[in-house]
Write an enzyme that holds these catalytic residues in place. Structure first.
Site, PDB file in Angstrom:
ATOM      1  N   HIS A 201       3.762  -2.677  -7.216  1.00  0.00           N
ATOM      2  CA  HIS A 201       3.495  -1.528  -6.562  1.00  0.00           C
ATOM      3  C   HIS A 201       4.881  -0.637  -6.504  1.00  0.00           C
ATOM      4  O   HIS A 201       5.441  -0.546  -5.589  1.00  0.00           O
ATOM      5  CB  HIS A 201       2.848  -1.796  -5.078  1.00  0.00           C
ATOM      6  CG  HIS A 201       1.871  -2.263  -5.213  1.00  0.00           C
ATOM      7  ND1 HIS A 201       0.521  -1.549  -5.223  1.00  0.00           N
ATOM      8  CD2 HIS A 201       1.094  -3.225  -5.299  1.00  0.00           C
ATOM      9  CE1 HIS A 201      -0.698  -2.161  -5.294  1.00  0.00           C
ATOM     10  NE2 HIS A 201      -0.307  -3.464  -5.391  1.00  0.00           N
ATOM     11  N   ASP A 280      -7.508 -10.628  -9.692  1.00  0.00           N
ATOM     12  CA  ASP A 280      -6.954  -9.855  -8.562  1.00  0.00           C
ATOM     13  C   ASP A 280      -8.355  -9.585  -7.884  1.00  0.00           C
ATOM     14  O   ASP A 280      -8.737  -8.368  -7.156  1.00  0.00           O
ATOM     15  CB  ASP A 280      -6.419  -8.563  -9.187  1.00  0.00           C
ATOM     16  CG  ASP A 280      -5.772  -7.603  -7.781  1.00  0.00           C
ATOM     17  OD1 ASP A 280      -5.802  -8.044  -6.784  1.00  0.00           O
ATOM     18  OD2 ASP A 280      -5.390  -6.214  -8.253  1.00  0.00           O
ATOM     19  N   GLY A 315      -8.564  -3.224  -6.003  1.00  0.00           N
ATOM     20  CA  GLY A 315      -8.998  -4.813  -6.469  1.00  0.00           C
ATOM     21  C   GLY A 315     -10.068  -4.584  -7.451  1.00  0.00           C
ATOM     22  O   GLY A 315     -10.589  -3.817  -7.720  1.00  0.00           O
TER      23      GLY A 315
HETATM   24 ZN   LIG Z   1      -2.077  -5.002  -6.029  1.00  0.00          ZN
END
Ligand SMILES: [Zn+2]
Length: 391
Positions: A201, A280, A315
């Site tokens: 990120h 994820d 996600g």
């Molecule tokens: Zn992430």
């Protein structure tokens, strides 16, 4: 470790080794792979199984997943972790890291402690939890993605020390944006303690990202997602992680987080030994399509994606069996390459490559059988045949 049956022979399989596919049998003794290829006739006390020509593959290792079937690692509950571990196993995962996400500090510590108490035990019918993947709190505001901005925190060595203490030995990966003030000191602190640091990120410039790699970053969290874009004058963090061989790049190979051409490009740039397929997966994975309410946020599940109201991805609903299939069908990887990206590479990312992650003599017999569509039929953990729970 206690094994009811000491010897297991799997006959008539197409065995996916690190580089090729060989037809034959596999023998496991004491929970480890003892031989494969041609294995001589049955001995006393041996469980024998005919694979009927199915592929025999190392079990997948998912470095990065947060939940599924309505539960989340952040629940801090044993029952949630067990649901995740069972669901993972049904998709061919034999080892995974429990992933946290941005939360108030106390909730973070509670989740870390809950996984730490739970993870090391041997359990029936579920994937092994290999530790914690801390994703959260130390991100750039611009590239936070679905992480709640209220929970972003400045980096500090002291706070990292508290997290490692709460997770005594369970914390395997910590994500952070390398451009945050104090990042280099925190990266070195984690690296000295054997913790993998992943760039995540991040809005880092190429120079900032390279400084992070020089300080010890070896992994890139869901590469491309939550990252400054590539630019010919400012290659940014992507320019650094895609070209630096010290970095293993995670990929969410669902064809949505990364377009097929990007999967192809990553494979060409990094090669199959530096891409780790991750799910994820989040708690809405496996639930019916529709809208779900989380506090003041509405999240929509549909068309293979999980999105916030503004369309941003929150996600995935991916599993590693599908990711392997996608790398073959969308990115042109060979089956051994795609399997390697879901097993040996993630094992190597954690320094576990001598113990697990491929079919090699001496390694843990964490194995799966699947058909030509990568539909998982059998799972063995430490050579023990597990009952699959369909999600
Ligand atoms: Zn992430």
């Amino acid at each position: 470790m206690d094994h009811a049956i000491d010897r297991l022979i799997i006959r008539n399989a197409r065995i996916i080794t690190e580089n090729s596919i060989v037809e034959g049998d596999l023998l496991a003794e004491g929970g480890r792979i003892a031989a494969f290829g041609a294995v001589p006739g049955k001995a006393e006390g041996t469980e024998e199984l005919d694979a009927g020509g199915l592929f025999l593959s190392p079990g997948f290792i998912d470095l990065h997943n947060h939940g599924r079937l309505g539960v989340n690692v952040m629940d801090g509950k044993e029952s949630s972790l067990e649901t995740i571990a069972r669901g993972q196993m049904s998709h061919g995962v034999t080892g995974f890291l429990a992933g946290t996400s941005s939360a108030p500090w106390d909730k973070n510590l509670a989740a870390v402690r809950a996984v730490t108490r739970w993870y090391a035990g041997e359990r029936e019918g579920m994937a092994r939890c290999l530790g914690l993947y801390l994703e959260g709190n130390y991100f750039s505001m611009e590239k936070r993605g679905a992480h709640n901005p209220d929970y972003l925190r400045p980096l500090s060595v002291e706070e990292m020390g508290e997290l490692l203490e709460a997770g005594s030995g369970a914390v395997k990966v910590v994500c952070l944006s390398p451009e945050l003030p104090g990042a280099a000191a925190v990266i070195r602190f984690l690296k000295e303690r054997g913790v993998v640091v992943a760039a995540a990120h991040s809005n880092a410039t190429y120079r900032e990202a390279l400084a992070g790699i020089n300080a010890g970053i070896t992994q890139s969290t869901h590469t491309f997602n939550g990252m400054r874009g590539l630019d010919q004058h400012e290659p940014g963090i992507l320019g650094a992680v895609l070209t630096d061989d010290r970095v293993i790049c995670e990929a969410i190979a669902d064809g949505i987080h990364l377009a097929p051409a990007i999967l192809d490009m990553m494979l060409k740039l990094k090669g199959p030994d530096r891409i780790a397929l991750i799910s994820d997966s989040v708690e809405l994975n496996g639930l019916p399509e529709g809208q779900y309410r989380f506090g003041d946020r509405t999240i929509t599940v549909g068309a293979g994606a999980i999105r916030l109201e503004d369309g941003r991805l929150a996600g995935s609903c991916l599993s590693l069996d599908i990711a392997v299939w996608n790398m073959v069908t969308l990115a042109g990887a060979s089956l051994p390459q795609a399997v390697r990206m879901a097993s040996l590479v993630p094992a190597r990312a954690l320094g576990l490559q001598d113990e697990r992650g491929s079919i090699a003599v001496g390694k843990e017999a964490d194995l799966i059988l699947f058909d030509g569509d990568i539909s998982v039929k059998e799972v063995f953990i430490g050579a023990k045949r597990e009952k699959k729970h369909e999600p």
